[in-house]
Design a protein around this motif. Structure first.
Motif, mmCIF file in Angstrom:
data_model
loop_
_atom_site.group_PDB
_atom_site.id
_atom_site.type_symbol
_atom_site.label_atom_id
_atom_site.label_comp_id
_atom_site.label_asym_id
_atom_site.label_seq_id
_atom_site.Cartn_x
_atom_site.Cartn_y
_atom_site.Cartn_z
ATOM 1 N N ARG A 1 -5.818 6.812 3.159
ATOM 2 C CA ARG A 1 -5.492 5.455 2.716
ATOM 3 C C ARG A 1 -6.644 4.492 2.981
ATOM 4 N N VAL B 1 -1.992 3.779 -3.611
ATOM 5 C CA VAL B 1 -3.272 4.139 -3.001
ATOM 6 C C VAL B 1 -3.925 5.263 -3.791
ATOM 7 N N ARG C 1 -5.648 4.432 -7.035
ATOM 8 C CA ARG C 1 -6.961 3.794 -6.985
ATOM 9 C C ARG C 1 -8.098 4.780 -7.267
ATOM 10 N N THR D 1 -9.075 2.530 0.207
ATOM 11 C CA THR D 1 -9.064 1.072 0.075
ATOM 12 C C THR D 1 -10.418 0.471 0.457
ATOM 13 N N GLN E 1 1.612 -7.768 6.642
ATOM 14 C CA GLN E 1 1.839 -6.583 5.822
ATOM 15 C C GLN E 1 2.981 -5.715 6.342
ATOM 16 N N TYR F 1 0.835 -1.206 0.000
ATOM 17 C CA TYR F 1 0.000 0.000 0.000
ATOM 18 C C TYR F 1 0.869 1.255 0.000
#
Length: 262
Positions: free
Chosen positions: A216, A88, A91, A220, A156, A83
């Motif tokens: 963020r 991000v 997107r 998402t 992550q 990410y």
């Protein structure tokens, strides 16, 4: 690898389970996949309304300990996260292409907020970097009473801004509904800084990282939940959009300054 990371963190005092040894290894090859087996830890997840300032302080201390233990070994244990900021922001194209009229004002709001973050790129780069958890939400921590017994999901973990990692935690642990709990936020930051002191550049980056973290998770959740029509009320993008609005407001700016100067 994740096994090496959590083993090092556990040795450094972080309450995180270590993969069980399978012969001489920490992984088992099963049906073409590499899997690890962790011991069961009995504990409960805090609901948003259940988090107390003392809980927030315990979480801040745990996160500071993670950063302090991992940092001497970074970037040996570091890796690029999935990410990254550019990914991000990219997107937004997916959201725009969905052609959902109700999201037009949201896109405009996010575009303006992203411009504010991009304008502070220098402050973000100057802050301390190391290995971060990246997703230290309430569902990744187990409690027994007032004690944290397990910090989970280092899947992550990656290289990144330590202040950003703290900002992610503040954005989850210190909110109930649409309201920030200032007592929790101050307790989390104070305990974190006692475990991992901030340099001036870290304090200067807090405001922009609080906004960046809110952006963020808004984005998402839009792409991974809302547009895919996933029925998950706990991941409603509007909850994090409220955080974006707060951190851009005069009240939010005052709070971020107070937290940085705590």
């Amino acid at each position: 690898c994740e096994a090496e990371l959590v083993t090092a963190l556990a040795a450094g005092g972080v309450p995180t389970p270590v993969p069980m040894a399978i012969g001489d290894a920490r992984y088992l090859h099963h049906r073409g996949l590499w899997i690890s087996v962790f011991p069961w830890v009995d504990g409960a997840i805090r609901a948003a309304a259940e988090v107390s300032p003392a809980d927030a302080a315990a979480l801040g201390h745990a996160l500071g300990t993670i950063h302090q233990v991992a940092r001497p070994r970074w970037p040996g244990l570091g890796r690029t996260g999935i990410y990254q900021w550019a990914d991000v922001v990219g997107r937004l194209t997916t959201i725009a292409a969905a052609d959902r009229p109700e999201l037009a004002p949201v896109l405009a709001e996010l575009t303006a907020a992203i411009a504010e973050v991009d304008a502070a790129a220098g402050a973000r780069a100057a802050a301390s970097h190391g290995l971060i958890h990246g997703d230290l939400f309430r569902d990744n921590v187990l409690w027994q009473g007032a004690q944290i017994v397990a910090v989970l999901d280092f899947e992550q973990a990656s290289s990144g801004s330590l202040v950003y990692d703290a900002a992610v935690a503040i954005n989850d642990w210190c909110w109930t509904g649409a309201a920030l709990d200032g007592a929790r936020a101050h307790a989390l930051v104070a305990a974190y800084r006692a475990a991992a002191p901030w340099a001036p550049a870290d304090r200067a980056a807090l405001a922009v990282e609080l906004l960046a973290a809110a952006i963020r998770f808004t984005i998402t959740r839009l792409t991974d939940v809302y547009l895919r029509q996933v029925d998950n009320p706990d991941k409603d993008y509007r909850a994090f959009l409220a955080r974006v609005r707060f951190w851009r407001s005069p009240e939010g700016a005052a709070m971020s300054t107070a937290l940085a100067d705590h």
